[in-house]
Design an enzyme around this catalytic site. Structure first.
Site, PDB file in Angstrom:
ATOM      1  N   TRP A   1       6.568  22.385  43.854  1.00  0.00           N
ATOM      2  CA  TRP A   1       7.767  23.416  43.893  1.00  0.00           C
ATOM      3  C   TRP A   1       7.690  24.130  45.086  1.00  0.00           C
ATOM      4  CZ3 TRP A   1       8.205  28.325  43.010  1.00  0.00           C
ATOM      5  CH2 TRP A   1       9.373  28.899  43.034  1.00  0.00           C
ATOM      6  N   HIS A   2       6.520  24.888  45.135  1.00  0.00           N
ATOM      7  CA  HIS A   2       6.302  26.060  46.027  1.00  0.00           C
ATOM      8  C   HIS A   2       6.553  25.377  47.448  1.00  0.00           C
ATOM      9  CE1 HIS A   2       4.198  28.029  42.610  1.00  0.00           C
ATOM     10  NE2 HIS A   2       4.481  29.223  43.316  1.00  0.00           N
ATOM     11  N   GLY A   3       6.244  24.268  47.934  1.00  0.00           N
ATOM     12  CA  GLY A   3       6.592  23.816  49.310  1.00  0.00           C
ATOM     13  C   GLY A   3       6.409  22.624  49.560  1.00  0.00           C
TER      14      GLY A   3
ATOM     15  N   PHE B   1      10.204  29.876  49.395  1.00  0.00           N
ATOM     16  CA  PHE B   1      10.437  28.863  48.481  1.00  0.00           C
ATOM     17  C   PHE B   1      11.891  28.566  47.764  1.00  0.00           C
ATOM     18  CE2 PHE B   1       6.003  30.757  48.075  1.00  0.00           C
ATOM     19  CZ  PHE B   1       5.269  29.657  49.048  1.00  0.00           C
TER      20      PHE B   1
END
Length: 457
Positions: free
Chosen positions: A299-301, A457
């Site tokens: 999800w963060h990248g 993000f």
């Protein structure tokens, strides 16, 4: 109340459109999509139809997120894998910008349709309120991620200005700017120098830069959360607390009860529990933990560094669970100190992957840390190395001083005697405020301003 919500909606769209007005259409589309699908889910006559409409919501929301954030990652990874086995593939990549806050407002909007499907709430009939909920500007671009069933009701209430809310909000905003400008931006000088060119530095600078990054990202993100929560207070809203002194955790389990709370609870409620949580066999429960944290990293990248970061946390949490660390209360102060230090070291090790620009850079930094141990005892050599980076030892000590000020403030936050003194003695209270303001102004003129880390993000 309706005029208040209309004002907030316009303010939110102006705020978001100021960055790039074209992505306003994406925000409006996402809001309209879930508003209509929420009604479809609620009005569906049977479970299969309800689930079908929920799948449409998930497909649209996660599809847009995947297109803008992960399309190039998957195509590049597939092309690289194919080339290693001798297959020539030339898939196109998209030259598109990731819309600011897409991950945050997508997850927030999904709480609406998912909770309607779970029969935890009813859909709202007021489209203005729902659009304002999704586009609430203080927390739209970097959280906290609010739950629809908890946050939406606040938009139905008429807000009135109160001195108490303004005082709390102003204090949070001031502390947030102190964290961001005075600490995070000053620590970023060394962090950016080392992590953008890891081959140029030896062991000690990489260790210091990694520890500095741990506090940089904490002050940067918790500072933004404080500003968002404080701004919401000024507008008459209560947002979720997002941080509770996470580096004082005695385990990684406790760390995730204190760090980015709105995201960790989102993954718990909407990924971990639907997978089965801990209501299955130990093997399946451990798998659920691991996959949840891998997805949290993803999800963060769109980078393998974030996936490894999530995997490290997932693995350590499984080990803690197997060793029955979770839920134990250890009253021995020395053991608590050791556990806190060990947890901090593990978190910092994982931060190496989170901050590194690539996996190869992360492994270079780890290698440097453990191969250049002899230099740690030579303070003069350390000083020369920092000067060669354009950073004076005095700058490091100034950063550490302000960091100690922040940690002292947070540790003493629940000290009733200190709170009473600040309430009772105006001179003392305003001395603290002026100290924070002067520090912010001084740091803003000295250090270049940086974007909030979580904007990416």
């Amino acid at each position: 109340m309706r005029l208040q919500n209309l004002f907030l909606l316009v303010a939110g769209y102006v705020f978001y459109g100021w960055w790039d007005w074209r992505f306003l259409f994406l925000l409006i589309f996402s809001s309209a999509n879930d508003f209509l699908l929420g009604k479809k889910i609620y009005n569906a006559k049977n479970t299969k139809v309800r689930k079908r409409w929920l799948m449409v919501s998930l497909f649209v929301n996660l599809g847009l997120l995947g297109l803008f954030k992960y399309f190039n990652f998957f195509t590049d990874s597939f092309t690289s894998l194919a080339s290693k086995i001798g297959i020539s593939v030339n898939w196109p990549t998209l030259h598109i910008i990731l819309p600011v806050g897409l991950s945050f407002y997508t997850f927030q909007s999904l709480t609406y349709t998912i909770d309607i499907y779970k029969k935890k709430m009813e859909p709202t009939k007021d489209i203005l309120i729902f659009f304002t909920f999704v586009g609430f500007f203080p927390q739209m671009v970097a959280g906290p991620i609010e739950r629809a069933r908890l946050f939406l009701p606040q938009f139905f209430l008429k807000r009135t200005f109160t001195y108490e809310m303004a005082k709390i909000g102003g204090r949070l905003i001031l502390i947030g700017f102190f964290k961001k400008i005075v600490i995070a931006d000053s620590l970023s000088i060394l962090v950016n120098a080392v992590y953008n060119s890891p081959k140029s530095y030896t062991g000690f600078p990489t260790v210091v830069a990694t520890i500095f990054f741990a506090f940089q990202i904490y002050c940067d993100f918790s500072g933004y959360s404080d500003i968002a929560i404080g701004t919401a207070k000024l507008l008459g809203f209560d947002l979720t607390t997002n941080f509770k002194m996470p580096y004082l955790s005695t385990s990684l389990t406790e760390f995730w009860h204190r760090w980015h709370i709105s995201l960790s609870t989102w993954f718990r409620d909407y990924v971990y529990i639907p997978l089965g949580g801990n209501r299955t066999s130990n093997l399946k429960a451990n798998f659920n933990i691991f996959i949840t944290f891998v997805l949290s990293g993803f999800w963060h990248g769109a980078n393998w560094t974030f996936i490894i970061w999530g995997a490290i946390h997932g693995f350590v949490l499984i080990v803690e669970k197997m060793l029955t660390i979770k839920g134990q209360k250890n009253e021995n102060t020395f053991n608590k100190l050791i556990s806190t230090l060990l947890s901090f070291i593990i978190v910092c090790f994982a931060w190496i992957f989170f901050r590194s620009n690539s996996l190869s850079d992360a492994f270079i930094i780890i290698t440097k840390m453990f191969s250049d141990v002899n230099e740690y005892s030579n303070f003069l050599n350390m000083s020369l190395k920092f000067r060669g980076m354009g950073l004076q030892i005095s700058d490091i000590f100034i950063s550490l001083f302000f960091l100690c000020v922040l940690l002292t403030m947070e540790l003493q936050y629940n000290n009733e005697k200190l709170r009473y003194a600040l309430r009772s003695y105006r001179f003392l209270r305003w001395s603290v405020y002026y100290f924070l303001i002067i520090s912010i102004v001084f740091s803003a003129t000295k250090n270049p301003a940086g974007n909030f880390i979580y904007f990416q993000f």
